[in-house]
Design a protein around this motif. Structure first.
Motif, PDB file in Angstrom:
ATOM      1  N   ALA A 176       0.831  -1.209   0.000  1.00  0.00           N
ATOM      2  CA  ALA A 176       0.000   0.000   0.000  1.00  0.00           C
ATOM      3  C   ALA A 176       0.857   1.247   0.000  1.00  0.00           C
ATOM      4  CB  ALA A 176      -0.930   0.003   1.215  1.00  0.00           C
ATOM      5  N   GLY A 177       0.283   2.287  -0.591  1.00  0.00           N
ATOM      6  CA  GLY A 177       0.861   3.617  -0.538  1.00  0.00           C
ATOM      7  C   GLY A 177      -0.135   4.553   0.109  1.00  0.00           C
ATOM      8  N   ALA A 178       0.310   5.314   1.108  1.00  0.00           N
ATOM      9  CA  ALA A 178      -0.583   6.194   1.859  1.00  0.00           C
ATOM     10  C   ALA A 178      -0.105   7.642   1.735  1.00  0.00           C
ATOM     11  CB  ALA A 178      -0.631   5.780   3.326  1.00  0.00           C
ATOM     12  N   VAL A 179      -1.061   8.526   1.495  1.00  0.00           N
ATOM     13  CA  VAL A 179      -0.744   9.951   1.374  1.00  0.00           C
ATOM     14  C   VAL A 179      -1.811  10.761   2.102  1.00  0.00           C
ATOM     15  CG1 VAL A 179       0.484   9.738  -0.814  1.00  0.00           C
ATOM     16  CG2 VAL A 179      -1.984  10.122  -0.825  1.00  0.00           C
ATOM     17  N   GLN A 180      -1.461  12.001   2.421  1.00  0.00           N
ATOM     18  CA  GLN A 180      -2.405  12.911   3.068  1.00  0.00           C
ATOM     19  C   GLN A 180      -2.654  14.098   2.154  1.00  0.00           C
ATOM     20  OE1 GLN A 180      -2.019  13.612   7.347  1.00  0.00           O
ATOM     21  NE2 GLN A 180      -2.227  15.819   6.986  1.00  0.00           N
TER      22      GLN A 180
ATOM     23  N   ALA B 182       6.514   0.485  -1.964  1.00  0.00           N
ATOM     24  CA  ALA B 182       6.227  -0.656  -1.083  1.00  0.00           C
ATOM     25  C   ALA B 182       6.497  -1.976  -1.799  1.00  0.00           C
ATOM     26  CB  ALA B 182       4.780  -0.593  -0.607  1.00  0.00           C
ATOM     27  N   LYS B 183       6.152  -2.053  -3.070  1.00  0.00           N
ATOM     28  CA  LYS B 183       6.411  -3.275  -3.839  1.00  0.00           C
ATOM     29  C   LYS B 183       7.913  -3.497  -4.009  1.00  0.00           C
ATOM     30  CE  LYS B 183       2.112  -3.294  -6.529  1.00  0.00           C
ATOM     31  NZ  LYS B 183       1.534  -3.224  -7.884  1.00  0.00           N
ATOM     32  N   GLN B 184       8.640  -2.412  -4.297  1.00  0.00           N
ATOM     33  CA  GLN B 184      10.080  -2.533  -4.493  1.00  0.00           C
ATOM     34  C   GLN B 184      10.804  -2.953  -3.221  1.00  0.00           C
ATOM     35  OE1 GLN B 184      11.140   1.339  -5.973  1.00  0.00           O
ATOM     36  NE2 GLN B 184      10.230   1.002  -7.994  1.00  0.00           N
ATOM     37  N   GLU B 185      10.241  -2.584  -2.075  1.00  0.00           N
ATOM     38  CA  GLU B 185      10.891  -2.897  -0.803  1.00  0.00           C
ATOM     39  C   GLU B 185      10.524  -4.284  -0.272  1.00  0.00           C
ATOM     40  OE1 GLU B 185      10.150   0.207   2.003  1.00  0.00           O
ATOM     41  OE2 GLU B 185      11.214   1.734   0.825  1.00  0.00           O
ATOM     42  N   GLY B 186       9.747  -5.053  -1.048  1.00  0.00           N
ATOM     43  CA  GLY B 186       9.486  -6.430  -0.660  1.00  0.00           C
ATOM     44  C   GLY B 186       8.028  -6.802  -0.475  1.00  0.00           C
ATOM     45  N   ARG B 187       7.099  -5.891  -0.749  1.00  0.00           N
ATOM     46  CA  ARG B 187       5.670  -6.135  -0.607  1.00  0.00           C
ATOM     47  C   ARG B 187       5.251  -6.334   0.861  1.00  0.00           C
ATOM     48  NH1 ARG B 187       6.904  -9.182  -5.365  1.00  0.00           N
ATOM     49  NH2 ARG B 187       5.918  -8.283  -7.215  1.00  0.00           N
ATOM     50  N   ALA B 188       3.953  -6.538   1.043  1.00  0.00           N
ATOM     51  CA  ALA B 188       3.347  -6.761   2.379  1.00  0.00           C
ATOM     52  C   ALA B 188       3.719  -5.653   3.349  1.00  0.00           C
ATOM     53  CB  ALA B 188       3.756  -8.126   2.931  1.00  0.00           C
ATOM     54  N   ARG B 189       3.663  -4.408   2.850  1.00  0.00           N
ATOM     55  CA  ARG B 189       4.007  -3.264   3.698  1.00  0.00           C
ATOM     56  C   ARG B 189       3.330  -2.013   3.159  1.00  0.00           C
ATOM     57  NH1 ARG B 189       9.834  -3.785   3.810  1.00  0.00           N
ATOM     58  NH2 ARG B 189       9.291  -5.924   3.255  1.00  0.00           N
ATOM     59  N   THR B 190       3.349  -0.957   3.967  1.00  0.00           N
ATOM     60  CA  THR B 190       2.778   0.317   3.579  1.00  0.00           C
ATOM     61  C   THR B 190       3.866   1.368   3.590  1.00  0.00           C
ATOM     62  OG1 THR B 190       0.631  -0.236   4.534  1.00  0.00           O
ATOM     63  CG2 THR B 190       1.066   2.091   4.134  1.00  0.00           C
ATOM     64  N   CYS B 191       3.986   2.115   2.492  1.00  0.00           N
ATOM     65  CA  CYS B 191       4.904   3.249   2.431  1.00  0.00           C
ATOM     66  C   CYS B 191       4.086   4.528   2.365  1.00  0.00           C
ATOM     67  CB  CYS B 191       5.800   3.140   1.200  1.00  0.00           C
ATOM     68  SG  CYS B 191       7.043   1.830   1.341  1.00  0.00           S
ATOM     69  N   VAL B 192       4.589   5.564   2.994  1.00  0.00           N
ATOM     70  CA  VAL B 192       3.902   6.857   3.011  1.00  0.00           C
ATOM     71  C   VAL B 192       4.653   7.869   2.186  1.00  0.00           C
ATOM     72  CG1 VAL B 192       2.894   6.383   5.270  1.00  0.00           C
ATOM     73  CG2 VAL B 192       5.060   7.616   5.126  1.00  0.00           C
ATOM     74  N   ALA B 193       3.936   8.842   1.671  1.00  0.00           N
ATOM     75  CA  ALA B 193       4.567   9.892   0.858  1.00  0.00           C
ATOM     76  C   ALA B 193       3.900  11.217   1.168  1.00  0.00           C
ATOM     77  CB  ALA B 193       4.408   9.555  -0.623  1.00  0.00           C
TER      78      ALA B 193
END
Length: 222
Positions: free
Chosen positions: A187-191, A211-222
């Protein structure tokens, strides 16, 4: 779905033509009171069916056929509407775009039908786990989105972490035996900031790609 919507549109058009015919008949002279009453009753019944079918048509046009969640069109409209409302009222708004990991592998191993069932189960889990004020939508294929109203980015990220745990606890994905299929999401999360809706969405997509590049099954924020 496209064929069904076309049929609905054709039926609506036919009923509108019939209604116009009845209206012309009412305007003509020479009808008895009973005939006029029958025509008015048929008009009223047609108008009611038109309203019901128009409502059903509009609902179908905004609903994903497989999952039953709002579709991309409904999501785009809600995103613009909620962004305007949040800015007007000074509220926070967060957006999460998520992708089901390894769905292609599930399809290849277990069949497309099992993969479709997994997507339906994801939709149901989102429905049960989110607040009524939040909006989950299926954007297409394996991509979903969640629009969090009155929610800061940190809270949206915590919800994603909780959803990951719930995905891990769900033991019978795709109707298979417990443990046969494991489902996770990236997932990618933004405000909301000063962005327009397409830019906000693209920011979330870039965070999802990270998040996909870092291995999946995680959330990255921007």
């Amino acid at each position: 779905m496209l064929i069904f919507l076309a049929v609905c549109g054709y039926q609506l058009q036919r009923q509108r033509l019939r209604l116009r015919t009845l209206q012309r008949q009412v305007q003509q002279a020479g009808y008895s009171a009973l005939q006029l009453q029958a025509i008015e009753q048929e008009k009223a019944a047609l108008e009611q069916r038109l309203r019901e079918q128009a409502d059903a048509f509009a609902e179908l046009a905004h609903e994903d056929e497989l999952s039953g969640l709002p579709n991309r069109r409904a999501f785009d409209e809600a995103l613009v509407r909620e962004m305007a409302s949040a800015r007007r009222e000074g509220r926070q708004l967060s957006l999460v775009v998520m992708s089901i990991d390894q769905l292609e592998q599930i399809n290849d191993t277990w069949s497309q039908a099992v993969g479709d069932l997994v997507l339906c189960e994801v939709a149901e889990l989102l429905r049960r786990s989110l607040r009524a004020s939040d909006m989950a939508a299926r954007l297409g294929k394996k991509e979903f989105a969640v629009l969090f109203t009155s929610t800061p980015l940190t809270e949206a990220e915590r919800v994603c972490q909780r959803l990951q745990r719930l995905f891990g606890q769900y033991g019978e994905w795709g109707g298979r035996s417990e443990g046969d299929i494991a489902v996770t999401f990236s997932a990618g999360a933004v405000q909301l900031g000063g962005d327009q809706a397409p830019v906000l969405y693209q920011r979330a997509k870039r965070a999802l790609a990270q998040a996909k590049q870092e291995g999946r099954a995680r959330t990255c924020v921007a």
